[in-house]
Design a protein around this motif. Structure first.
Motif, PDB file in Angstrom:
ATOM      1  N   GLY A 137     -38.250  -7.986  10.137  1.00  0.00           N
ATOM      2  CA  GLY A 137     -38.060  -9.366  10.573  1.00  0.00           C
ATOM      3  C   GLY A 137     -39.293  -9.995  11.167  1.00  0.00           C
ATOM      4  O   GLY A 137     -39.480 -11.214  11.088  1.00  0.00           O
ATOM      5  N   ARG A 138     -40.176  -9.190  11.764  1.00  0.00           N
ATOM      6  CA  ARG A 138     -41.415  -9.722  12.329  1.00  0.00           C
ATOM      7  C   ARG A 138     -42.322 -10.291  11.247  1.00  0.00           C
ATOM      8  O   ARG A 138     -43.209 -11.103  11.521  1.00  0.00           O
ATOM      9  CB  ARG A 138     -42.166  -8.616  13.070  1.00  0.00           C
ATOM     10  CG  ARG A 138     -41.425  -7.982  14.228  1.00  0.00           C
ATOM     11  CD  ARG A 138     -42.279  -6.891  14.856  1.00  0.00           C
ATOM     12  NE  ARG A 138     -41.525  -6.050  15.773  1.00  0.00           N
ATOM     13  CZ  ARG A 138     -41.341  -6.326  17.061  1.00  0.00           C
ATOM     14  NH1 ARG A 138     -41.853  -7.438  17.560  1.00  0.00           N
ATOM     15  NH2 ARG A 138     -40.655  -5.506  17.842  1.00  0.00           N
ATOM     16  N   SER A 140     -41.134 -11.789   8.353  1.00  0.00           N
ATOM     17  CA  SER A 140     -40.409 -12.681   7.448  1.00  0.00           C
ATOM     18  C   SER A 140     -40.966 -14.100   7.417  1.00  0.00           C
ATOM     19  O   SER A 140     -40.875 -14.786   6.412  1.00  0.00           O
ATOM     20  CB  SER A 140     -38.932 -12.738   7.842  1.00  0.00           C
ATOM     21  OG  SER A 140     -38.752 -13.515   9.014  1.00  0.00           O
ATOM     22  N   TRP A 142     -39.704 -16.552   9.107  1.00  0.00           N
ATOM     23  CA  TRP A 142     -38.628 -17.477   9.480  1.00  0.00           C
ATOM     24  C   TRP A 142     -38.496 -17.558  11.001  1.00  0.00           C
ATOM     25  O   TRP A 142     -38.657 -16.549  11.695  1.00  0.00           O
ATOM     26  CB  TRP A 142     -37.293 -17.007   8.901  1.00  0.00           C
ATOM     27  CG  TRP A 142     -37.082 -17.368   7.479  1.00  0.00           C
ATOM     28  CD1 TRP A 142     -37.684 -18.367   6.779  1.00  0.00           C
ATOM     29  CD2 TRP A 142     -36.179 -16.741   6.559  1.00  0.00           C
ATOM     30  NE1 TRP A 142     -37.228 -18.404   5.485  1.00  0.00           N
ATOM     31  CE2 TRP A 142     -36.299 -17.414   5.321  1.00  0.00           C
ATOM     32  CE3 TRP A 142     -35.292 -15.686   6.662  1.00  0.00           C
ATOM     33  CZ2 TRP A 142     -35.551 -17.073   4.211  1.00  0.00           C
ATOM     34  CZ3 TRP A 142     -34.542 -15.331   5.541  1.00  0.00           C
ATOM     35  CH2 TRP A 142     -34.668 -16.017   4.340  1.00  0.00           C
ATOM     36  N   HIS A 143     -38.161 -18.759  11.496  1.00  0.00           N
ATOM     37  CA  HIS A 143     -37.981 -18.943  12.930  1.00  0.00           C
ATOM     38  C   HIS A 143     -36.860 -19.948  13.193  1.00  0.00           C
ATOM     39  O   HIS A 143     -36.867 -21.054  12.633  1.00  0.00           O
ATOM     40  CB  HIS A 143     -39.273 -19.445  13.588  1.00  0.00           C
ATOM     41  CG  HIS A 143     -40.450 -18.548  13.383  1.00  0.00           C
ATOM     42  ND1 HIS A 143     -40.564 -17.326  14.003  1.00  0.00           N
ATOM     43  CD2 HIS A 143     -41.549 -18.688  12.595  1.00  0.00           C
ATOM     44  CE1 HIS A 143     -41.689 -16.749  13.616  1.00  0.00           C
ATOM     45  NE2 HIS A 143     -42.305 -17.542  12.773  1.00  0.00           N
ATOM     46  N   ASP A 144     -35.894 -19.542  14.000  1.00  0.00           N
ATOM     47  CA  ASP A 144     -34.872 -20.445  14.548  1.00  0.00           C
ATOM     48  C   ASP A 144     -33.938 -21.061  13.499  1.00  0.00           C
ATOM     49  O   ASP A 144     -33.229 -22.023  13.803  1.00  0.00           O
ATOM     50  CB  ASP A 144     -35.526 -21.587  15.353  1.00  0.00           C
ATOM     51  CG  ASP A 144     -36.213 -21.083  16.597  1.00  0.00           C
ATOM     52  OD1 ASP A 144     -35.697 -20.123  17.213  1.00  0.00           O
ATOM     53  OD2 ASP A 144     -37.264 -21.627  16.972  1.00  0.00           O
ATOM     54  N   PHE A 147     -29.263 -18.395  10.684  1.00  0.00           N
ATOM     55  CA  PHE A 147     -28.812 -17.061  10.275  1.00  0.00           C
ATOM     56  C   PHE A 147     -27.307 -16.915  10.451  1.00  0.00           C
ATOM     57  O   PHE A 147     -26.649 -16.156   9.746  1.00  0.00           O
ATOM     58  CB  PHE A 147     -29.557 -16.021  11.113  1.00  0.00           C
ATOM     59  CG  PHE A 147     -29.246 -14.588  10.785  1.00  0.00           C
ATOM     60  CD1 PHE A 147     -29.370 -14.111   9.496  1.00  0.00           C
ATOM     61  CD2 PHE A 147     -28.856 -13.705  11.783  1.00  0.00           C
ATOM     62  CE1 PHE A 147     -29.100 -12.785   9.199  1.00  0.00           C
ATOM     63  CE2 PHE A 147     -28.590 -12.380  11.503  1.00  0.00           C
ATOM     64  CZ  PHE A 147     -28.712 -11.918  10.203  1.00  0.00           C
ATOM     65  N   ARG A 174     -32.743  -8.169  12.981  1.00  0.00           N
ATOM     66  CA  ARG A 174     -34.143  -7.740  12.943  1.00  0.00           C
ATOM     67  C   ARG A 174     -34.669  -7.589  11.522  1.00  0.00           C
ATOM     68  O   ARG A 174     -35.881  -7.499  11.310  1.00  0.00           O
ATOM     69  CB  ARG A 174     -34.303  -6.408  13.676  1.00  0.00           C
ATOM     70  CG  ARG A 174     -34.023  -6.473  15.176  1.00  0.00           C
ATOM     71  CD  ARG A 174     -34.183  -5.106  15.811  1.00  0.00           C
ATOM     72  NE  ARG A 174     -33.281  -4.121  15.230  1.00  0.00           N
ATOM     73  CZ  ARG A 174     -33.440  -2.805  15.342  1.00  0.00           C
ATOM     74  NH1 ARG A 174     -34.474  -2.319  15.988  1.00  0.00           N
ATOM     75  NH2 ARG A 174     -32.567  -1.982  14.803  1.00  0.00           N
ATOM     76  N   TYR A 177     -35.502 -11.712  11.228  1.00  0.00           N
ATOM     77  CA  TYR A 177     -36.203 -12.454  12.278  1.00  0.00           C
ATOM     78  C   TYR A 177     -36.813 -11.478  13.282  1.00  0.00           C
ATOM     79  O   TYR A 177     -36.362 -10.339  13.408  1.00  0.00           O
ATOM     80  CB  TYR A 177     -35.228 -13.373  13.035  1.00  0.00           C
ATOM     81  CG  TYR A 177     -34.660 -14.484  12.202  1.00  0.00           C
ATOM     82  CD1 TYR A 177     -35.302 -15.724  12.134  1.00  0.00           C
ATOM     83  CD2 TYR A 177     -33.487 -14.311  11.468  1.00  0.00           C
ATOM     84  CE1 TYR A 177     -34.779 -16.750  11.362  1.00  0.00           C
ATOM     85  CE2 TYR A 177     -32.969 -15.325  10.694  1.00  0.00           C
ATOM     86  CZ  TYR A 177     -33.614 -16.551  10.643  1.00  0.00           C
ATOM     87  OH  TYR A 177     -33.109 -17.556   9.877  1.00  0.00           O
ATOM     88  N   ASP A 181     -36.269 -13.920  18.411  1.00  0.00           N
ATOM     89  CA  ASP A 181     -36.151 -15.247  17.808  1.00  0.00           C
ATOM     90  C   ASP A 181     -34.854 -15.930  18.219  1.00  0.00           C
ATOM     91  O   ASP A 181     -33.795 -15.300  18.322  1.00  0.00           O
ATOM     92  CB  ASP A 181     -36.210 -15.140  16.282  1.00  0.00           C
ATOM     93  CG  ASP A 181     -36.508 -16.469  15.628  1.00  0.00           C
ATOM     94  OD1 ASP A 181     -37.694 -16.739  15.361  1.00  0.00           O
ATOM     95  OD2 ASP A 181     -35.568 -17.255  15.411  1.00  0.00           O
ATOM     96  N   ALA A 183     -32.941 -17.750  16.543  1.00  0.00           N
ATOM     97  CA  ALA A 183     -31.890 -17.696  15.519  1.00  0.00           C
ATOM     98  C   ALA A 183     -30.863 -16.627  15.844  1.00  0.00           C
ATOM     99  O   ALA A 183     -29.664 -16.801  15.586  1.00  0.00           O
ATOM    100  CB  ALA A 183     -32.511 -17.419  14.151  1.00  0.00           C
ATOM    101  N   TYR A 258     -31.849 -25.800  11.138  1.00  0.00           N
ATOM    102  CA  TYR A 258     -32.046 -25.064  12.384  1.00  0.00           C
ATOM    103  C   TYR A 258     -30.714 -24.641  12.980  1.00  0.00           C
ATOM    104  O   TYR A 258     -29.722 -25.365  12.924  1.00  0.00           O
ATOM    105  CB  TYR A 258     -32.878 -25.888  13.363  1.00  0.00           C
ATOM    106  CG  TYR A 258     -34.342 -25.827  13.024  1.00  0.00           C
ATOM    107  CD1 TYR A 258     -35.181 -24.910  13.646  1.00  0.00           C
ATOM    108  CD2 TYR A 258     -34.882 -26.644  12.019  1.00  0.00           C
ATOM    109  CE1 TYR A 258     -36.522 -24.814  13.303  1.00  0.00           C
ATOM    110  CE2 TYR A 258     -36.208 -26.556  11.665  1.00  0.00           C
ATOM    111  CZ  TYR A 258     -37.034 -25.641  12.308  1.00  0.00           C
ATOM    112  OH  TYR A 258     -38.355 -25.534  11.942  1.00  0.00           O
TER     113      TYR A 258
END
Length: 363
Positions: A137-138, A140, A142-144, A147, A174, A177, A181, A183, A258
């Motif tokens: 996930g670190r 990916s 993607w943020h916020d 999911f 994980r 994201y 995060d 999300a 979001y």
């Protein structure tokens, strides 16, 4: 009162129907002034009122010219189906490592291109290269984002245990994201609400209360404002118009996607629909912006509350037919097959918890 099995079935069915029905109008925005009752909505202008499953195409920007049959679900449900399958395989709660194994076992990089977002393809490539689950996930990017709209199975396998649902979704998240995060916090709020919706005697108010318990102060303010709008609106259009004065951004990728927007509006639609799954799906579909995610979020929560009996049988049948006609989906099975498998896993978990309780009582 719906049984627990009917709630499981209703949750999966409503989320998949919402995904399929909302996808043809996903991203459609209002025309004119963004103010209460100050615009002509594009969805209404073209369709009047969307209350049926329609064909659609996705990812034209990639040169994909595949017209999906009415009832075909999209990328969020691909993730949901993988989570469901992992739970069925394990017959219990799952970890990030359990989901990792299922993703690698059942997905095909050549097929997934047609069904999901580039971020998913990137994540799968990291997994097939052997990147550990805790690290995927670190990477990916993607943020916020929302999911939550894929995580209904995590709430269901933790039925009546909101804290367990929140814990598990933060773990499996994980894969998509970074562990901190936002999300995952919003997803925790959502799956906790689903776990509460499965509880005998749950009410709309108790579900909202549980969602608030798993939110921080800022999130509580945002959700509280959304629920206040829902309770004060004369009808769904007035509610939608009020939300457009708050959520109307654009100009960046996934601007309408979001988690803060989707979960807040999803709870509001659930409240305004009085927990009825059919009403929640239709409201989400006709709301504009990220319609498939909103309908899947609100519909899934309402389905866990009202059960499968609140949904038209023809909608369920059409989604099943489209699934078996889909050459690119990760998993071909009926919604009922997944509901039955997840319910068996839930029963198995209950037996193990009961045996543990008896052992502790006699210790």
């Amino acid at each position: 009162m719906a049984t627990l099995y009917e709630k499981v079935y209703g949750c999966l069915a409503a989320s998949r129907i919402g995904s399929a029905m909302g996808a043809p109008v996903e991203g459609w925005t209002p025309e004119g002034v963004q103010a209460p009752r100050g615009y002509v909505d594009r969805v209404q202008k073209v369709y009047g009122w969307v209350d049926q499953l329609l064909p659609y195409t996705h990812y034209a920007n990639r040169g994909i010219d595949w017209e999906r049959l009415p009832g075909t679900t999209e990328d969020g449900i691909e993730r949901q189906k993988l989570m469901t399958q992992a739970i069925i395989t394990k017959q219990d709660r799952i970890t990030a490592e359990d989901l990792y194994k299922t993703v690698v076992d059942v997905t095909d990089l050549d097929k997934i291109w047609y069904m999901t977002e580039p971020g998913d393809i990137r994540v799968l490539k990291f997994m097939t290269c052997g990147v550990p689950a805790i690290e995927v996930g670190r990477l990916s990017g993607w943020h916020d984002l929302n999911f939550n709209r894929a995580c209904q199975p995590i709430g269901l396998i933790n039925a009546c245990d909101p804290a367990g649902a929140d814990r598990d979704v933060r773990d499996i998240g994980r894969l998509f994201y970074a562990p901190t995060d936002g999300a995952l916090v919003w997803a925790g709020v959502y799956v906790a609400a689903i776990a509460e919706a499965c509880r005998p005697g749950a009410t709309i108010d108790s579900i909202v209360d549980v969602a608030m318990q798993f939110a921080d102060e800022r999130m509580q303010r945002e959700m509280g404002r959304a629920i206040e709008i829902a309770r004060g609106a004369a009808d769904w259009e007035a509610m939608r118009d009020e939300f457009y004065t708050i959520y109307n951004g654009g100009g960046i990728p996934y601007a309408a996607c979001y988690a803060s927007e989707t979960v807040s509006k999803g709870l509001a639609v659930f409240v305004h629909a009085r927990g009825d799954a059919k009403t929640a799906v239709l409201t989400g579909v006709n709301f504009g912006r990220d319609t498939d995610c909103l309908a899947a979020t609100a519909g899934g929560l309402a389905g866990a509350f009202s059960g499968i009996g609140a949904l038209p049988e023809e909608w369920v049948k059409q989604v099943d037919e489209a699934t078996f006609a889909n050459p690119y989906t990760n998993i071909q099975c009926t919604i009922q097959e997944h509901a039955e498998g997840l319910y068996r896993a839930l029963q198995n978990r209950a037996r193990k918890m009961s045996a543990l309780a008896q052992t502790l009582a006699s210790a």
